[in-house]
Motif scaffolding. Structure first.
Motif, mmCIF file in Angstrom:
data_model
loop_
_atom_site.group_PDB
_atom_site.id
_atom_site.type_symbol
_atom_site.label_atom_id
_atom_site.label_comp_id
_atom_site.label_asym_id
_atom_site.label_seq_id
_atom_site.Cartn_x
_atom_site.Cartn_y
_atom_site.Cartn_z
ATOM 1 N N SER A 172 8.939 39.009 -35.730
ATOM 2 C CA SER A 172 8.862 39.610 -37.064
ATOM 3 C C SER A 172 10.000 40.573 -37.390
ATOM 4 N N HIS A 173 11.068 40.583 -36.575
ATOM 5 C CA HIS A 173 12.244 41.416 -36.859
ATOM 6 C C HIS A 173 11.890 42.892 -37.012
ATOM 7 N N GLU A 174 11.120 43.404 -36.081
ATOM 8 C CA GLU A 174 10.754 44.819 -36.120
ATOM 9 C C GLU A 174 11.549 45.642 -35.120
ATOM 10 N N GLY A 175 12.611 45.079 -34.585
ATOM 11 C CA GLY A 175 13.420 45.811 -33.616
ATOM 12 C C GLY A 175 12.779 45.906 -32.249
ATOM 13 N N LYS A 176 11.853 44.997 -31.965
ATOM 14 C CA LYS A 176 11.155 45.013 -30.678
ATOM 15 C C LYS A 176 11.303 43.671 -29.973
ATOM 16 N N TRP A 177 12.522 43.176 -29.920
ATOM 17 C CA TRP A 177 12.746 41.844 -29.360
ATOM 18 C C TRP A 177 12.320 41.769 -27.900
ATOM 19 N N LEU A 178 12.674 42.776 -27.092
ATOM 20 C CA LEU A 178 12.336 42.726 -25.674
ATOM 21 C C LEU A 178 10.829 42.709 -25.460
ATOM 22 N N SER A 179 10.079 43.576 -26.145
ATOM 23 C CA SER A 179 8.632 43.598 -25.948
ATOM 24 C C SER A 179 8.013 42.287 -26.419
ATOM 25 N N TRP A 180 8.595 41.673 -27.466
ATOM 26 C CA TRP A 180 8.117 40.378 -27.941
ATOM 27 C C TRP A 180 8.367 39.300 -26.882
ATOM 28 N N VAL A 181 9.561 39.299 -26.299
ATOM 29 C CA VAL A 181 9.875 38.339 -25.236
ATOM 30 C C VAL A 181 8.977 38.573 -24.024
ATOM 31 N N MET A 182 8.719 39.848 -23.698
ATOM 32 C CA MET A 182 7.854 40.150 -22.564
ATOM 33 C C MET A 182 6.442 39.613 -22.779
ATOM 34 N N SER A 183 5.964 39.608 -24.009
ATOM 35 C CA SER A 183 4.631 39.058 -24.273
ATOM 36 C C SER A 183 4.624 37.557 -23.993
ATOM 37 N N ILE A 184 5.740 36.895 -24.293
ATOM 38 C CA ILE A 184 5.853 35.461 -24.014
ATOM 39 C C ILE A 184 5.952 35.228 -22.515
ATOM 40 N N ALA A 185 6.748 36.056 -21.818
ATOM 41 C CA ALA A 185 6.880 35.938 -20.359
ATOM 42 C C ALA A 185 5.529 36.173 -19.691
ATOM 43 N N ARG A 186 4.801 37.169 -20.181
ATOM 44 C CA ARG A 186 3.484 37.471 -19.621
ATOM 45 C C ARG A 186 2.540 36.288 -19.787
ATOM 46 N N ASN A 187 2.519 35.698 -20.981
ATOM 47 C CA ASN A 187 1.650 34.546 -21.213
ATOM 48 C C ASN A 187 2.037 33.371 -20.325
ATOM 49 N N ALA A 188 3.355 33.156 -20.150
ATOM 50 C CA ALA A 188 3.819 32.065 -19.296
ATOM 51 C C ALA A 188 3.401 32.301 -17.851
ATOM 52 N N ALA A 189 3.494 33.561 -17.386
ATOM 53 C CA ALA A 189 3.106 33.889 -16.013
ATOM 54 C C ALA A 189 1.604 33.716 -15.820
ATOM 55 N N ILE A 190 0.820 34.176 -16.777
ATOM 56 C CA ILE A 190 -0.628 34.058 -16.669
ATOM 57 C C ILE A 190 -1.049 32.588 -16.721
ATOM 58 N N ASP A 191 -0.391 31.800 -17.576
ATOM 59 C CA ASP A 191 -0.674 30.366 -17.624
ATOM 60 C C ASP A 191 -0.466 29.742 -16.249
ATOM 61 N N HIS A 192 0.648 30.103 -15.612
ATOM 62 C CA HIS A 192 0.951 29.564 -14.283
ATOM 63 C C HIS A 192 -0.104 29.997 -13.268
ATOM 64 N N MET A 193 -0.433 31.299 -13.269
ATOM 65 C CA MET A 193 -1.359 31.803 -12.260
ATOM 66 C C MET A 193 -2.779 31.278 -12.464
ATOM 67 N N ARG A 194 -3.149 31.050 -13.705
ATOM 68 C CA ARG A 194 -4.469 30.459 -13.949
ATOM 69 C C ARG A 194 -4.511 29.032 -13.414
ATOM 70 N N LYS A 195 -3.413 28.320 -13.584
ATOM 71 C CA LYS A 195 -3.355 26.960 -13.038
ATOM 72 C C LYS A 195 -3.441 26.991 -11.519
ATOM 73 N N GLN A 196 -2.859 28.041 -10.935
ATOM 74 C CA GLN A 196 -2.887 28.184 -9.480
ATOM 75 C C GLN A 196 -4.122 28.926 -8.984
ATOM 76 N N LYS A 197 -4.995 29.297 -9.942
ATOM 77 C CA LYS A 197 -6.232 30.030 -9.630
ATOM 78 C C LYS A 197 -5.942 31.353 -8.922
ATOM 79 N N LYS A 198 -4.844 31.997 -9.329
ATOM 80 C CA LYS A 198 -4.480 33.268 -8.708
ATOM 81 C C LYS A 198 -4.670 34.444 -9.648
ATOM 82 N N TRP A 199 -5.153 34.184 -10.852
ATOM 83 C CA TRP A 199 -5.302 35.275 -11.831
ATOM 84 C C TRP A 199 -6.774 35.439 -12.159
ATOM 85 N N ALA A 200 -7.273 36.611 -12.026
ATOM 86 C CA ALA A 200 -8.671 36.875 -12.347
ATOM 87 C C ALA A 200 -8.735 37.750 -13.580
#
Length: 201
Positions: free
Chosen positions: A69-97
């Motif tokens: 949304s162009h609010e000057g928070k590009w890094l935090s926005w990217v981190m939310s995507i990285a976090r979701n990607a990591a959680i997706d992976h760990m859920r597939k690996q059954k490592k995230w509770a």
């Protein structure tokens, strides 16, 4: 003077400047990769998630209806995507509770933080102890481990971390407090007690 993240984002989106996007990635890649490594503990896996993250980032940025949304928070926005990607992976690996959110007790972080807790925080920056610390960080509860990694690896503010975790800022601060407190206790209970600043006591 280096261009801001938002200036680079604008150059990429409006002018198709691939160099601007590469600058964005190079500016923040160590932080993002460091967070992913802390989450999955495997370099090859972290690299795969890193690549997946930026595929998602590019697709979202180029989508007119995308989430950025162009609010000057590009890094935090990217981190939310990285976090979701990591959680997706760990859920597939059954490592995230998924654990219940910590209840807010109405007190601020500054009212509850123990005076000596920063010792544990300072030790995170000692490269020679990193491997030992990583083993103990892995033992923290998932939410505590994540907030500590987000803070140490990415320098996001606690408000940004709270937004990522979808909790109140007091909860994010509380998770950091307990992460440091538990890490300090692990230090004191081990043969590395000097790390916790107790060698002179």
């Amino acid at each position: 003077m280096q261009p801001s993240d938002e200036a680079l984002v604008t150059a990429y989106l409006e002018d198709g400047d691939e160099t601007a996007f590469r600058q964005l990635v190079e500016r923040h890649q160590d932080r993002i990769f460091g967070y992913l490594m802390g989450m999955v503990k495997d370099r090859a896996t972290a690299n795969d998630i890193f690549q997946d993250t930026f595929v998602r980032v590019i697709n979202a940025m180029q989508d007119p209806d995308g989430a950025y949304s162009h609010e000057g928070k590009w890094l935090s926005w990217v981190m939310s995507i990285a976090r979701n990607a990591a959680i997706d992976h760990m859920r597939k690996q059954k490592k995230w509770a998924d654990m219940p959110h910590d209840p807010d007790d109405g007190r601020s972080f500054w009212e509850t933080l123990e005076d000596d807790s920063p010792y544990a925080d300072e030790e995170l920056h000692r490269a020679e102890q990193r491997e030992w610390l990583d083993e103990h960080i892995e033992q923290l509860a998932p939410e505590q481990r994540e907030v500590l990694l987000l803070r140490q690896e990415t320098d996001l503010t606690f408000r940004e971390i709270a937004e990522l975790q979808d909790v109140s800022i007091n909860t994010a601060l509380g998770r950091m407090r307990y992460a440091l407190k538990n890490l300090r206790k692990m230090m004191e209970d081990s043969d590395k007690a000097s790390l916790a600043g107790t060698n002179n006591s």
